[in-house]
Each structure stands twice: as structure tokens, then as C-alpha cells.
Design a protein around this motif. Structure first.
Motif, PDB file in Angstrom:
ATOM      1  N   ASN A 220       0.828  -1.213   0.000  1.00  0.00           N
ATOM      2  CA  ASN A 220       0.000   0.000   0.000  1.00  0.00           C
ATOM      3  C   ASN A 220       0.860   1.259   0.000  1.00  0.00           C
ATOM      4  O   ASN A 220       0.603   2.211   0.733  1.00  0.00           O
ATOM      5  CB  ASN A 220      -0.968   0.018   1.190  1.00  0.00           C
TER       6      ASN A 220
ATOM      7  N   THR B 274      -6.954   0.506  -9.678  1.00  0.00           N
ATOM      8  CA  THR B 274      -7.780   0.864  -8.525  1.00  0.00           C
ATOM      9  C   THR B 274      -8.039  -0.356  -7.646  1.00  0.00           C
ATOM     10  O   THR B 274      -8.007  -0.259  -6.408  1.00  0.00           O
ATOM     11  CB  THR B 274      -9.111   1.477  -8.985  1.00  0.00           C
TER      12      THR B 274
ATOM     13  N   ASN C   4      -5.229  -0.939  -5.312  1.00  0.00           N
ATOM     14  CA  ASN C   4      -5.260   0.070  -4.252  1.00  0.00           C
ATOM     15  C   ASN C   4      -6.307  -0.270  -3.196  1.00  0.00           C
ATOM     16  O   ASN C   4      -6.059  -0.145  -1.991  1.00  0.00           O
ATOM     17  CB  ASN C   4      -5.575   1.449  -4.844  1.00  0.00           C
TER      18      ASN C   4
ATOM     19  N   VAL D 187     -11.131   3.767  -2.957  1.00  0.00           N
ATOM     20  CA  VAL D 187     -10.396   3.996  -1.708  1.00  0.00           C
ATOM     21  C   VAL D 187     -10.926   5.197  -0.942  1.00  0.00           C
ATOM     22  O   VAL D 187     -11.065   5.148   0.284  1.00  0.00           O
ATOM     23  CB  VAL D 187      -8.889   4.147  -2.013  1.00  0.00           C
TER      24      VAL D 187
ATOM     25  N   HIS E  49      -4.897   8.182  -3.094  1.00  0.00           N
ATOM     26  CA  HIS E  49      -5.634   8.710  -4.238  1.00  0.00           C
ATOM     27  C   HIS E  49      -5.353  10.209  -4.373  1.00  0.00           C
ATOM     28  O   HIS E  49      -4.887  10.858  -3.440  1.00  0.00           O
ATOM     29  CB  HIS E  49      -7.142   8.487  -4.061  1.00  0.00           C
TER      30      HIS E  49
ATOM     31  N   GLU F 150      -7.312   6.674  -7.719  1.00  0.00           N
ATOM     32  CA  GLU F 150      -6.197   5.998  -7.069  1.00  0.00           C
ATOM     33  C   GLU F 150      -4.909   6.086  -7.888  1.00  0.00           C
ATOM     34  O   GLU F 150      -4.938   6.118  -9.121  1.00  0.00           O
ATOM     35  CB  GLU F 150      -6.552   4.532  -6.824  1.00  0.00           C
TER      36      GLU F 150
END
Length: 597
Positions: A271, A360, A363, A416, A433, A438
Motif C-alpha cells: 500500500n 484501482t 489500491n 479507496v 488517491h 487511485e
């Protein structure tokens, strides 16, 4: 006019009618085609009082580039242009405020649109039942697609050819994820190529448009056939020559960058909390080439063949229609600490079948993993799925949840930003983001002056393809408007510069300054449209993580982005762009100079 069809096809799904619209020579001179021409048209559709991205008034455009359909190498790109359903400004001008959206895909659909006699297809309205648009030159029909509802990408790709009875038709379509309303739904072509970013597939789903199916037998007459032939000959010689670059593209495609990025600390890992992945050698291009890939595939007129297919083995064995590339390999691999190559390919296959944006998706999964690790959410929130770092099966379960919009998947399908607002507990500090869009698979620490600028100033929200400086952004915009693949752009230099090709095709004799100004015009038009929605300098901000969390390993270890330094970088960018330093909105003089107003 030479080199263009001079018209677009417009399908109104509410009325169930189609017609053509002629375009002026001025439109092509100022905006070329593809992304640029699409943005010009979008500006005419957007309501200053607020167009709902998922409402019938929002147009969805399939816009091949100006060079698309001509036999120049790697010129097959098509830009999907619409208003994004996933972005939002901090200070909205109205209820439905969001950015413009432009998403680019290769394959074969764009050339076929041009062969059918159109420089773009614009879909407006929304149908009361699933439909697909059938186009064969002047024959245009809106047909019932109810029997295709819920079909995954791989199945539909074959089913639609059986329906029309001719493999010479090309199609662009959505999977069940976009049909059901996943905000980051993609528009797919040939099973795995996709216009994935910005929710274009979700917009298509909101119109109940399952697909467009196109075949044509026309081609525009070029302005200077002799010049065209000579430039085409030189381009083919350039691409035909042996080179290290061409060999690398054919060997690994963008997956070559997996090892490179990890080694230099620019990869999205865990992440985006790290930039180097210890398991990268298990999922890099060399691993895939030796264990999985059996075939190299190319888009229309392309010499590089960067797409791969093959066979995975073991628990996740089966046919691989879309081999790993940099973004998919990073976002579903390194970003989730997954180093199981076969499992990674299975995740990519499932996501493509649902037709959802893997950038995305990666994410979203990474954000949920971190929230779970930090005990901000429990297993009940995740519907019983133990979403741990490095775990393939739980990720597959969650992808199915998202694709079917079931349980927690209905929330995760909104991205997110939505999840961070739902969960709270300071989770926004690691919600990755910009403007609700994202980030892609390139990390920021140590590279803020390039990728940081690209993410913050991209007009569709965070984007790695925009360019890290003004010149690069203008060129990127031009490529999207010409239909040129960015991977091949370096071959088009000197004698085969794009401006020479434009002259041969259309007769437009652009100077270098006019050529670059075209890219600048399109980029500024997008920014101006966004400003009307309420976007400004306050929205050009990177995730908080990059100002607080240093990497613990790799060449960028202990690097943290300095807020004041980055603000100074942005000051210089706005000044050089001719944008207001406080608001980030293009100045009136800039808009007038570029003939936008």
C-alpha cells in the motif's frame, strides 16, 4: 478535408436513434482527434449546473486518434472520453462535480471505427434495457443485448462474434462488474485490453450499453500520397531494424519494469508504504517468460508485441490470456506482497473477466489489508475474509465480492476514498488517491519532481501516463490525440516526426511551436473544464502518507517528501503553465492565447 472522415456517429440510447454530425476543419486543426477532439466535444455537452456522470446527459465517447487506422506502426490507440464517476473536488461547485475522464486502449477497435467512416462514436442517453450498438459502415442499429447481460469478458468476446457471424467485426464492451455499477469498471477490447481508468466502463453500464460492435471497409484519402508513402517506408524501416529497445519490448513488455522499479525504490509496495519488494524476482518478466508465457501478441500495426499469453500451473493453473505487465504485476503483486506468479495471473484473469480497473482494485485491496492489519476494521467488516498481506485466496474472494457488488464488495466497489470516509479512524492518511482517483504503480518518495507532478496535475485524477513536466504532459496529450502508443513514440523522431505525418495525412502544415501548442491547448481545456466543477489548487495534493511515512528499506530508505519543498515545485509549475498561483485555474490570457475562449 483530407485524412479524416469529417464526421462522428451519435447514438441516443434514450430515443433509440442514431445520426451523424459533420465536424469543421477548425476542430481538427485545433484538437486533431482522439483525446483532443473528444474533449472539445465533451465541453459542448457538460452542463455548468452539473452533469451527473451516471446520468443520461453524460456522453460516452469512443475516439480513435488521428493516425489510427493508417498503417503507421503502433498507431491503434483509442481514447474513451467522458465525465468521471469516481472523482470529486474538496469544494464541489455542484452535487455531481467530478473531473473529465480520458482512458486509453489499444487493440483493434479504433481502426475499425475509422474504417467504418467515423472519427468517433458518441453515445448519449440511456436505454431501458441492455443494448449493443451495431455498426457496419452506414448501417447502424441499436440491438437488444439482454441475453448477454452478466457475461464475463472472455465469454462475451466469443459470443458477440457468433452473434454477428463475422470475425472481421471488432468490439468494445463491459463485464458484469461495470454492468452492476463498480465505479472503476473498465471498457474491454479483445478480452484483456482495456480502457481501465476513470470509470469509463461504469458510465457505459449506466447507459445499459453492453458493447459496440464495428466493422468498416473505408479509408480516408490522404493529403499527400507521395509524402505519406515515404514517411511510412521510413517508419517501417525504423521499427524493422534490430534494436535493444524492440527486443526488450518483445521479451517482457512493460513487465520489464517490475525488476527495474523495485531495484530503484520506485515501486508501489505494501500500500505504497515501501518502494522495494523482496519477492520481485518471483514475479518479474524473467520468471513469467520462463514459466508462463508462450506467445507474444500485438495491437493493430504494432511491431513491439508487448502483450503476452501462456499457461499457469499448480493450484491456479490454466490459460493465461493476459500476462503480467508492470501495473497489474505491481498492484496485485508487490503492492499486496504477493509473489505467487500463478496466483497473480489468476487474479488478473478474474479482474479482467469482471471488467474492472486493476490499478484501482490493487489500491482497494491494499488499503483494506492495511486497515485490517491495524485493526481499524474486523473480519466481520470483510464478510469473514481474512485479508492478510501476501494472501492470494482471500484476495480472489474479495475480487468476486467487488465484481458482484455483494456485501463489503458494494462498498469496496466505490474506491479507496469512499472506504476511508466510511471507516474513518485516520485511515485517510494512507488512502492512496488524488481527487478520488487511485495512484498507479509508481511510488513517489524520491521521485516527487516527476511522478508527483504527474499525479497531482493529471486532469483525470492521479495518472502515471500524464508526464512529470509541462513539455512531457503536452506530448502525452498529443500522443493520445494522434492514437499513438507511448511505448513506440521514441521511434518517431527527426524525418518521421509526428508533425510531418500530420501534414502528409491532413495537409495541416504545423510548425514545431504550433504542434506543441496543440497539446498545451487540450491539456488546458481539460483543466478549465475541471475548474468549472470546483477543482483548484487545493485538490492538487498528494496522499498524506508521502509526507509522513519513510520507507524502511531499499535505495529510497528514510526519504520523506518535504511539504514546503513540494509546494515550491507546484508554484513553479503553475507559473509556467500560465495558471493562477492561488487557485490553479488557467488565466484568461492563457485561455485566449490557446483559442479555448
Amino acid at each position: 478535408m483530407k485524412g479524416v472522415n469529417g464526421k462522428i456517429l451519435i447514438a441516443d440510447l434514450t430515443a433509440g436513434t442514431t445520426h451523424t454530425r459533420m465536424l469543421s476543419e477548425k476542430d481538427y486543426k485545433l484538437y486533431l482527434g482522439g483525446r483532443g477532439l473528444g474533449m472539445k466535444l465533451l465541453s459542448e455537452y457538460l452542463d455548468v449546473h452539473g452533469t451527473d456522470p451516471l446520468g443520461p446527459e453524460n456522453p460516452l465517447m469512443f475516439m480513435p486518434g488521428l493516425m489510427c487506422g493508417f498503417p503507421f506502426p503502433s498507431s491503434s490507440r483509442t481514447c474513451m472520453v467522458t465525465k468521471s464517476p469516481i472523482t470529486r473536488p474538496l469544494s464541489p461547485a455542484h452535487r455531481y462535480a467530478s473531473t473529465v475522464s480520458y482512458s486509453n486502449m489499444g487493440g483493434f477497435i479504433g481502426p475499425e471505427i475509422k474504417f467504418a467512416g467515423y472519427d468517433g462514436i458518441v453515445v448519449t442517453g440511456s436505454s431501458d434495457k441492455p443494448v449493443y450498438l451495431f455498426v457496419e459502415n452506414d448501417r447502424v442499429e441499436i440491438r437488444n443485448a439482454s441475453k448477454f447481460s452478466g457475461m464475463t469478458s472472455a465469454i462475451f468476446d466469443e459470443a458477440i462474434i457468433k452473434e454477428v457471424g463475422d470475425r472481421r467485426f471488432e468490439s468494445a464492451y463491459i463485464g458484469p462488474g461495470a454492468e452492476r455499477g463498480v465505479l472503476y469498471g473498465s471498457v474491454m477490447n479483445t478480452g484483456a485490453r482495456s480502457a481501465g481508468r476513470g470509470g469509463t466502463g461504469c458510465v457505459m453500464g449506466s447507459k445499459q450499453l453492453k458493447a459496440i460492435v464495428v466493422r468498416g471497409s473505408n479509408k480516408p484519402e490522404v493529403a499527400d500520397p507521395a509524402m505519406f508513402s515515404e514517411l511510412l517506408k521510413e517508419a517501417r524501416l525504423s521499427f524493422g531494424a534490430d534494436s535493444e529497445s524492440k527486443t526488450n519490448w518483445r521479451y517482457g513488455g512493460t513487465a520489464n519494469a517490475l525488476q527495474f522499479s523495485s531495484d530503484r525504490g520506485s515501486q508501489a509496495v505494501k500500500n505504497f508504504s515501501e518502494g522495494t519488494f523482496s519477492g520481485i524476482e518471483k514475479i518479474n518478466a524473467h520468471a513469467a517468460r520462463s514459466r508462463v508465457w508462450k506467445r507474444d501478441m500485438a495491437c493493430f500495426t504494432c511491431h513491439l508485441a508487448c502483450k503476452k499469453s501462456g499457461f499457469a500451473k499448480g493450484a491456479y493453473g490454466g490459460v493465461v490470456n493476459e500476462g503480467i505487465e508492470y501495473e497489474t504485476g505491481t498492484m496485485l503483486g508487490a503492492n499486496l506482497l504477493i509473489d505467487d506468479l500463478d496466483g497473480l495471473h489468476k487474479m488478473i484473469e478474474i479482474a479482467d473477466d469482471y471488467g474492472i480497473d486493476i490499478i484501482t482494485l490493487g489500491n482497494v485491496l491494499g488499503f483494506l489489508m492495511e486497515c485490517y492489519e491495524k485493526k481499524l476494521i474486523d473480519i466481520d467488516f470483510l464478510d469473514g475474509i481474512a485479508l492478510h498481506w501476501g494472501s492470494v485466496n482471500p484476495c480472489i474472494e474479495m475480487i468476486h465480492k467487488i465484481g458482484t457488488m455483494e456485501g463489503v464488495g458494494a462498498e469496496a466497489a466505490k474506491g479507496v476514498r469512499h472506504l476511508s470516509e466510511l471507516i474513518g479512524k485516520n485511515s485517510s492518511e494512507f488512502a492512496i488517491h488524488v481527487k478520488g482517483h487511485e495512484l498507479a504503480a509508481w511510488n513517489v518518495q524520491g521521485y516527487a519532481k516527476s511522478i508527483g507532478i504527474s499525479y497531482t496535475t493529471a486532469n483525470r485524477g492521479a495518472c502515471h501516463m500524464t508526464g512529470g513536466d509541462i513539455g512531457g504532459q503536452n506530448l502525452s496529450t498529443l500522443r493520445d490525440s494522434l492514437g499513438m502508443c507511448s511505448f513506440a513514440a521514441s521511434w518517431y523522431r527527426k524525418e518521421i516526426h509526428f508533425k510531418h505525418i500530420i501534414k502528409a495525412i491532413t495537409g495541416f502544415d504545423l510548425t514545431e511551436e504550433e504542434f506543441m501548442e496543440t497539446g498545451e491547448r487540450i491539456f488546458n481545456l481539460e483543466r478549465w473544464l475541471n475548474s468549472k466543477e470546483g477543482f483548484g489548487r487545493e485538490d492538487d495534493c498528494l496522499p498524506e502518507r508521502f509526507f509522513k511515512d519513510a520507507y524502511t528499506e531499499g535505495p529510497q530508505k528514510n526519504v520523506v517528501l518535504d511539504r514546503s519543498e513540494f509546494s515550491t515545485i507546484m508554484d513553479g509549475y503553475y507559473t509556467n503553465r500560465g495558471w493562477n498561483l492561488n487557485t490553479g485555474v488557467p488565466e484568461k490570457a492563457t485561455l485566449e492565447r490557446l483559442k479555448i475562449i
